[in-house]
Design an enzyme around this catalytic site. Structure first.
Site, mmCIF file in Angstrom:
data_model
loop_
_atom_site.group_PDB
_atom_site.id
_atom_site.type_symbol
_atom_site.label_atom_id
_atom_site.label_comp_id
_atom_site.label_asym_id
_atom_site.label_seq_id
_atom_site.Cartn_x
_atom_site.Cartn_y
_atom_site.Cartn_z
ATOM 1 N N ALA A 276 0.835 -1.193 0.000
ATOM 2 C CA ALA A 276 0.000 0.000 0.000
ATOM 3 C C ALA A 276 0.869 1.243 0.000
ATOM 4 O O ALA A 276 2.087 1.155 -0.126
ATOM 5 C CB ALA A 276 -0.911 -0.012 1.213
ATOM 6 N N ASN A 277 0.264 2.408 0.101
ATOM 7 C CA ASN A 277 1.029 3.653 0.248
ATOM 8 C C ASN A 277 0.304 4.567 1.226
ATOM 9 O O ASN A 277 -0.754 4.224 1.733
ATOM 10 C CB ASN A 277 1.230 4.311 -1.121
ATOM 11 C CG ASN A 277 -0.090 4.661 -1.769
ATOM 12 O OD1 ASN A 277 -0.842 5.483 -1.255
ATOM 13 N ND2 ASN A 277 -0.390 4.016 -2.894
ATOM 14 N N ARG A 278 0.887 5.740 1.470
ATOM 15 C CA ARG A 278 0.393 6.587 2.558
ATOM 16 C C ARG A 278 -0.758 7.519 2.177
ATOM 17 O O ARG A 278 -1.143 8.373 2.961
ATOM 18 C CB ARG A 278 1.524 7.457 3.089
ATOM 19 C CG ARG A 278 2.567 6.703 3.848
ATOM 20 C CD ARG A 278 3.544 7.687 4.481
ATOM 21 N NE ARG A 278 4.877 7.145 4.559
ATOM 22 C CZ ARG A 278 5.245 6.221 5.445
ATOM 23 N NH1 ARG A 278 4.382 5.767 6.321
ATOM 24 N NH2 ARG A 278 6.474 5.765 5.436
ATOM 25 N N SER A 279 -1.288 7.406 0.955
ATOM 26 C CA SER A 279 -2.348 8.333 0.556
ATOM 27 C C SER A 279 -3.546 8.235 1.503
ATOM 28 O O SER A 279 -4.004 7.143 1.831
ATOM 29 C CB SER A 279 -2.785 8.014 -0.868
ATOM 30 O OG SER A 279 -3.989 8.674 -1.157
ATOM 31 N N ALA B 288 -3.633 7.493 -5.544
ATOM 32 C CA ALA B 288 -2.235 7.071 -5.597
ATOM 33 C C ALA B 288 -2.256 5.571 -5.885
ATOM 34 O O ALA B 288 -2.232 4.740 -4.980
ATOM 35 C CB ALA B 288 -1.546 7.353 -4.269
#
Ligand code: CTP
Length: 418
Positions: free
Chosen positions: A211-214, A277
């Site tokens: 995942a990512n931090r969006s 994102a």
């Protein structure tokens, strides 16, 4: 200020969420509204008329047949003098009463007598919310023109149970009220806009993902701002911890491929805005079972494959919207990279985000934070917006979309491309 001088009649139902009404009253008054409160019998078990009256700086109305109240105001006048009637918390009981047209106490009598718009903020146990009777009442009330904000998902105060049924937060209710009272221009009425927001989760095995931090804050704010300008907004959101924006049809997805399919299914549209994102890669194989550590085998390698580029596929789609907008997060050569992206992905506008550490916003200033430093890059040039909050970026971008979709001259760029 939208709320300045507005009169809100707040009906407080009997639920634990009634305590949040104290904050709601304060927030509304801070914005210049006057708040007059009606409390049901049950509401008074949770908060006292004294605290409600102190915060609203007004008499609190509780009884249908209170001689003084009836003489003074009366339920019909009470309901007509307001600009908007708000029910918070709207219990299953209050919803059922209004759906059935019952009027055996002051709150229900006011609701039946009013000629003003009604906003309900439901709050109840998730089982009560999903009960067929409540679903029926909800549909009936929606059909009668009642508007709703929430409920949100989360933990229930009484039982620790989780599910849908928590009352919307006071500030969400405030923005719903502002949306209903704001007679502002609706330049995007009749336009359909698709927007992506949030991160994607790419599954490794049943318990792990990439995942990512969006946070989804920017995309959700843009969706809300477009809806306020009258657009029919369809939001495709990855997994986020924030509520669906008000007045926006939201589809929830996990992975890039699901997001791609959901966006495809929503075409044709007048505009598409890609704020999500999206993970560029996903694990080549998704393990059906949880991957186990095995003594002596060391760490596994995780081969990746590329995800579909949703923006690029819509940018060249046979049902390409007139206006296609992408975002780009850059740490260096911002404009150059954004220009390249414009061409590569077939977008009309790239909103370039400066995520470099020296942007003055701090390392977490953009991803997950509340501020954005953006450049608007088109084939014609670059427009620089000063650093501002994500909500202001959303307002400005919504205004830009409205200008693009309503100015005939801007059509030509799209015409040429076809
Ligand atoms: N995007 C998309 N689908 C993808 C990847 C990106 O729709 N699979 C969209 C994003 O929503 C955003 C833009 O494309 O609007 C960002 O493009 P991307 O190439 O991912 O940009 P960066 O991650 O900023 O760039 P790069 O990998 O080139 O550094």
């Amino acid at each position: 200020m939208i709320l300045s001088g507005k009169r809100i009649l707040l009906i407080i139902g009997g639920g634990i969420a009634a305590y949040k009404c104290l904050d709601l009253i304060r927030r509304l008054r801070e914005r210049g509204a006057s708040v007059r409160c009606v409390m049901t019998q049950a509401a008074q078990e949770f908060v006292t008329p004294l605290s409600v009256g102190s915060l609203s700086a007004d008499h609190v109305f509780t009884d249908l047949f209170d001689r003084r109240d009836e003489y003074d105001v009366g339920h019909v006048r009470l309901s007509r003098e307001a600009d908007l009637v708000v029910v918070a918390p709207a219990t299953a009981d209050l919803m059922a009463k209004l759906a059935a047209g019952l009027a055996n106490d002051l709150a229900s009598a006011v609701l039946l007598a009013t000629d003003k718009k009604v906003l309900m903020a439901p709050a109840m146990n998730p089982h009560m919310w999903s009960h067929p009777a409540t679903r029926r009442n909800l549909e009936t009330l929606k059909g009668d023109g009642v508007r709703f904000v929430g409920p949100n998902r989360g933990e229930m105060a009484e039982t620790g149970e989780a599910g849908e049924g928590r009352m919307a937060e006071p500030l969400e209710i405030v923005s719903a009220i502002e949306g209903m009272l704001d007679p502002g221009p609706k330049p995007l009425a009749g336009r359909v806009i698709v927007i992506t927001s949030g991160p994607t989760h790419e599954s490794i095995d049943p318990v792990r993902y990439i995942a990512n931090r969006s946070s989804g804050k920017q995309g959700h704010a843009i969706a809300g701002a477009l809806a306020r300008l009258g657009a029919e907004v369809h939001l495709v959101s990855g997994p986020v911890a924030i509520p669906d924006p008000l007045g926006v049809a939201t589809t929830h997805v996990q992975s890039a491929r699901e997001m791609h399919d959901a966006v495809e299914a929503l075409l044709p549209a007048d505009a598409a805005i890609f704020v999500a994102a999206v993970a560029d890669w996903r694990p080549k194989m998704e393990s059906g079972e949880k991957m186990k550590k095995r003594a002596g085998e060391g760490a596994p390698t995780l081969p990746l494959v590329e995800n579909p580029d949703i923006l690029a596929s819509v940018g060249r789609h046979k049902k390409r919207p007139r206006l296609v907008i992408g975002f780009a997060a850059e740490t260096e050569n911002l404009i150059e990279h954004a220009r390249a992206k414009l061409a590569k992905k077939g977008a009309d506008i790239i909103i370039a985000n400066d995520v470099s550490h020296d942007s003055g916003l701090g390392p977490s200033g953009v991803m997950g934070g509340d501020h954005n430093l953006v450049r608007v890059v088109t084939a014609d040039g670059v427009d620089e917006w000063e650093a501002m909050g994500k909500d202001e970026v959303a307002e400005k971008l919504a205004a830009l979309v409205a200008e693009r979709l309503t100015t005939p001259g801007h059509d030509k760029t799209t015409e040429k491309r076809k």
